[in-house]
Enzyme design. Sequence first.
Site, PDB file in Angstrom:
ATOM      1  N   ASP A  56       6.787  46.034  28.460  1.00  0.00           N
ATOM      2  CA  ASP A  56       5.682  45.862  28.296  1.00  0.00           C
ATOM      3  C   ASP A  56       4.910  46.825  27.644  1.00  0.00           C
ATOM      4  O   ASP A  56       4.139  47.660  28.253  1.00  0.00           O
ATOM      5  CB  ASP A  56       4.769  45.508  29.765  1.00  0.00           C
ATOM      6  CG  ASP A  56       3.588  45.089  29.889  1.00  0.00           C
ATOM      7  OD1 ASP A  56       2.970  44.817  28.749  1.00  0.00           O
ATOM      8  OD2 ASP A  56       2.791  44.917  30.919  1.00  0.00           O
TER       9      ASP A  56
ATOM     10  N   GLU B 194       3.041  36.335  35.571  1.00  0.00           N
ATOM     11  CA  GLU B 194       2.047  37.149  36.667  1.00  0.00           C
ATOM     12  C   GLU B 194       1.221  36.208  37.125  1.00  0.00           C
ATOM     13  O   GLU B 194       0.007  36.349  37.187  1.00  0.00           O
ATOM     14  CB  GLU B 194       1.436  38.165  35.556  1.00  0.00           C
ATOM     15  CG  GLU B 194       2.445  39.080  34.954  1.00  0.00           C
ATOM     16  CD  GLU B 194       1.820  40.314  34.406  1.00  0.00           C
ATOM     17  OE1 GLU B 194       0.743  40.109  33.621  1.00  0.00           O
ATOM     18  OE2 GLU B 194       2.282  41.249  34.187  1.00  0.00           O
TER      19      GLU B 194
ATOM     20  N   LYS C 259       6.581  39.811  23.300  1.00  0.00           N
ATOM     21  CA  LYS C 259       6.069  40.907  22.942  1.00  0.00           C
ATOM     22  C   LYS C 259       7.260  41.966  22.346  1.00  0.00           C
ATOM     23  O   LYS C 259       8.190  41.612  22.325  1.00  0.00           O
ATOM     24  CB  LYS C 259       5.806  41.489  24.341  1.00  0.00           C
ATOM     25  CG  LYS C 259       4.688  41.082  25.108  1.00  0.00           C
ATOM     26  CD  LYS C 259       4.167  41.920  26.304  1.00  0.00           C
ATOM     27  CE  LYS C 259       2.991  41.256  26.935  1.00  0.00           C
ATOM     28  NZ  LYS C 259       2.688  42.225  28.086  1.00  0.00           N
TER      29      LYS C 259
ATOM     30  N   LYS D 239      -0.286  31.439  28.362  1.00  0.00           N
ATOM     31  CA  LYS D 239       0.307  32.167  29.297  1.00  0.00           C
ATOM     32  C   LYS D 239       0.571  31.449  30.443  1.00  0.00           C
ATOM     33  O   LYS D 239      -0.265  31.211  31.397  1.00  0.00           O
ATOM     34  CB  LYS D 239      -0.316  33.692  29.751  1.00  0.00           C
ATOM     35  CG  LYS D 239       0.106  34.481  30.786  1.00  0.00           C
ATOM     36  CD  LYS D 239      -0.556  35.803  31.046  1.00  0.00           C
ATOM     37  CE  LYS D 239      -0.015  36.827  32.114  1.00  0.00           C
ATOM     38  NZ  LYS D 239      -0.869  37.873  32.504  1.00  0.00           N
TER      39      LYS D 239
ATOM     40  N   GLU E  87      -3.165  50.166  26.317  1.00  0.00           N
ATOM     41  CA  GLU E  87      -3.088  50.364  27.656  1.00  0.00           C
ATOM     42  C   GLU E  87      -2.220  51.568  28.291  1.00  0.00           C
ATOM     43  O   GLU E  87      -2.382  52.377  29.080  1.00  0.00           O
ATOM     44  CB  GLU E  87      -2.556  48.940  28.118  1.00  0.00           C
ATOM     45  CG  GLU E  87      -2.012  48.795  29.618  1.00  0.00           C
ATOM     46  CD  GLU E  87      -1.673  47.286  29.890  1.00  0.00           C
ATOM     47  OE1 GLU E  87      -1.610  46.692  29.095  1.00  0.00           O
ATOM     48  OE2 GLU E  87      -1.288  47.360  31.073  1.00  0.00           O
TER      49      GLU E  87
ATOM     50  N   ASN F 167      -5.115  35.451  30.510  1.00  0.00           N
ATOM     51  CA  ASN F 167      -5.191  35.221  31.970  1.00  0.00           C
ATOM     52  C   ASN F 167      -6.718  34.349  31.896  1.00  0.00           C
ATOM     53  O   ASN F 167      -7.843  34.937  31.728  1.00  0.00           O
ATOM     54  CB  ASN F 167      -5.533  36.444  32.841  1.00  0.00           C
ATOM     55  CG  ASN F 167      -4.056  37.084  32.831  1.00  0.00           C
ATOM     56  OD1 ASN F 167      -3.088  36.627  32.865  1.00  0.00           O
ATOM     57  ND2 ASN F 167      -3.977  38.433  32.699  1.00  0.00           N
TER      58      ASN F 167
HETATM   59  C1  GCU Z   1       0.447  43.404  31.135  1.00  0.00           C
HETATM   60  C2  GCU Z   1      -1.221  43.794  31.327  1.00  0.00           C
HETATM   61  C3  GCU Z   1      -1.908  42.599  31.641  1.00  0.00           C
HETATM   62  C4  GCU Z   1      -1.884  41.348  31.018  1.00  0.00           C
HETATM   63  C5  GCU Z   1      -0.099  41.351  30.555  1.00  0.00           C
HETATM   64  C6  GCU Z   1       0.013  40.232  29.577  1.00  0.00           C
HETATM   65  O1  GCU Z   1       0.879  43.265  32.112  1.00  0.00           O
HETATM   66  O2  GCU Z   1      -1.193  44.751  32.188  1.00  0.00           O
HETATM   67  O3  GCU Z   1      -3.172  43.072  32.085  1.00  0.00           O
HETATM   68  O4  GCU Z   1      -2.131  40.230  31.415  1.00  0.00           O
HETATM   69  O5  GCU Z   1       0.267  42.404  30.073  1.00  0.00           O
HETATM   70  O6  GCU Z   1       0.478  40.678  28.590  1.00  0.00           O
HETATM   71  O7  GCU Z   1       0.021  39.002  29.794  1.00  0.00           O
END
Ligand code: GCU
Length: 694
Positions: free
Chosen positions: A379, A300, A374, A296, A407, A216
């Site tokens: 996740d 999200e 992934k 990315k 996580e 991010n």
């Molecule tokens: C999960 C995680 C996020 C992360 C995301 C990703 O959702 O909680 O913090 O940014 O994975 O892999 O991009």
Amino acid sequence: MTRTSRGYKAWLPAERWPDSSRIEAWKPLLATVTASMTLLPAGEGGPGPTALRELVSGIGTLTGLTPSLALQAGPPMIVLGSAEAAEPSPSEHDMLPLHEEAYVLRIAQSRDNGSWYAVLRGGSERGLLHAVFHFLRLLGTTTTGPVEQEVVETPRNALRMIDQWDNMDGSVERGYSGDSIFYRNNRIQLESPRIADYARLLGSIGINAISINNVNVHHEETKLITSALLPEVARLADLFADYGIQLFLSANYAAPIELGELETADPLDEDVRSWWARKAEEIYAAIPDFGGFVVKADSENRPGPFTYGRDHADGANMLADALAPFGGRVMWRCFVYDCHQDWRDRSTDRARAAYDHFKPLDGRFRDNVVLQIKNGPMDFQVREPISPLFGAMPNTNQVMEFQIAQEYTGQQRDVCFLVPQWKTYLDFDTYLKGPGSTVKRIAAGEVHPFVHSGLAAVSNIGDDDNWTGHHLAQANLFGFGRLAWNPELGAEEIAAEWSALTFGPGTPAAAFVQELLMESWPTYESYTAPLSVGWMVQPHYHYAVDVDGYEYSKWGTYHFADRDGVGVDRTIKTGTGYVGQYAAENAVHYGSIESCPDELLLFFHHVPYTHRLKSGKTVIQYIYDSRFEGAAKVEAWIERWKKLESEMDAERFAPILGRLEMQLDNARQWRDVVNTYFCRKSGIPDEHGRLIYA
Ligand code: GCU
């Protein structure tokens, strides 16, 4: 920060062998080092000089010896002990034309005079560096004198990458061991010795690539590719290059806009294309061996090509074209799903998303694009099936992404050794190109003709003194590197190696830690969300139990528990159809309640609480039993740990005990909340009448 603490030194040589007889036995071999001339430190960095330095300092730490150094011309090679005796063996000749990261390590006794020697020969200086770390691991795990042996090693995975999720304000996304070692207050901490020490840790386990900022990419990190910060990034690249590690950056897809230079980031816009082409030129002028970008996009709420009505191939190829003239790569992440889902909508299944988005694009990506997928379709849960996308795009380079940061697996407060979990993925047969199309073979580029492939993983380190918060969480970082180098290594073998290096070979602490590590993933699984249904964690935070925390949210993560049953129907006939994304063999296997393995049952099926598992237990009784067993296991660990007090240093004994006690609180809370929840929902009592707060 104490760079001298035991935790800081992790698995690298840390202290003198306690028995002088071992030192005496190795002395003839370790007292003389003959190196090829190119390796001598000449003020220049690079893996060759690093190899020699690490060898000499490792020998010094373990034995107190200062080896005498001699010169020799020739290819990257180090001979320890009697140089005259060290004729190349046939296998050394065989491996010379091989991979530049490959090496031969031979320890032998001269037939003429019985003197010991060792030959370390690399396919290049990088290969030699790997050989040195192999040799140091050998010294760190031995309890005897030298033993004749020869190993020829070539890394199975070409790319063995670590992703930092570090932000420039000093925070680490999903970091559980302090702040970033790279950044503070929006500055790169170039003055910190930790960065080179981290490069050393990674180099010692064969990692060869690192991306140094969070996927991010926020405002400050977007500037890492500007002239203001590139000189500093270049210095970081040099530190890692000394350990054979190539540097990548996570890029903000909307950088041309974010940096105020363009009004669009449309990948088909000519201005955007030439902006990135110029940017690549600028980056490579500063960092000639720059690896490329991790991206990315459209994930999200991050920007991406969808904004412009383009797809992921358009987006990735645009960046790939900019990097191609310099040999750079785009690691394009496939974590793309609808994170604004309506929980009332039963037709959308988040698990399907990556495959649905990417599979139709196979064949459209450039050769220097690598899809980063992934391990599971959701996740990084404690248990998920394999991502059906991995291997399903035969014409598109791929790496599998693991998460070393815990996580959803205990956040480095609870012990959870993830190597056994990763092995279930790597050993999995996808059948995508007939039987034997295992994930490890796909990742190694042995099934499809990938140009680039391998494994990547999210790092678990921070600026805590011992790097990982929980001392035992170091085993996951170590294990990822070892497995990425050779996915055939056993989980137990890796646990044994790490425990011996960290707590001393043959010690009671090492023996117990090895056992504990091997029990830890099943134990964590046994007190958290049952039978792969996942989640049940506190939203956003992702550690403590909250059974319905994500049940009525937008994230697409539901367990659908009601008074009759629990689980997600992902079958073709009555469910979301997700199971149809696998090759027929696996689709049939998972699709039928009869053949679906117990541990993945609730991921694929919604079943009544009275459904009988293969073990003969009902689902509800299994839930009760395993929650009780999980918490009891942690209690037992604590009792055994306490007995080790006199055996080990206080620096590690007490904090580990503290973490185990935290884990016990967590396990009890999970046990009681999960059991109470299902007891109330189902109205079915525990067969054994144990205390459930119904
Ligand atoms: C999960 C995680 C996020 C992360 C995301 C990703 O959702 O909680 O913090 O940014 O994975 O892999 O991009």
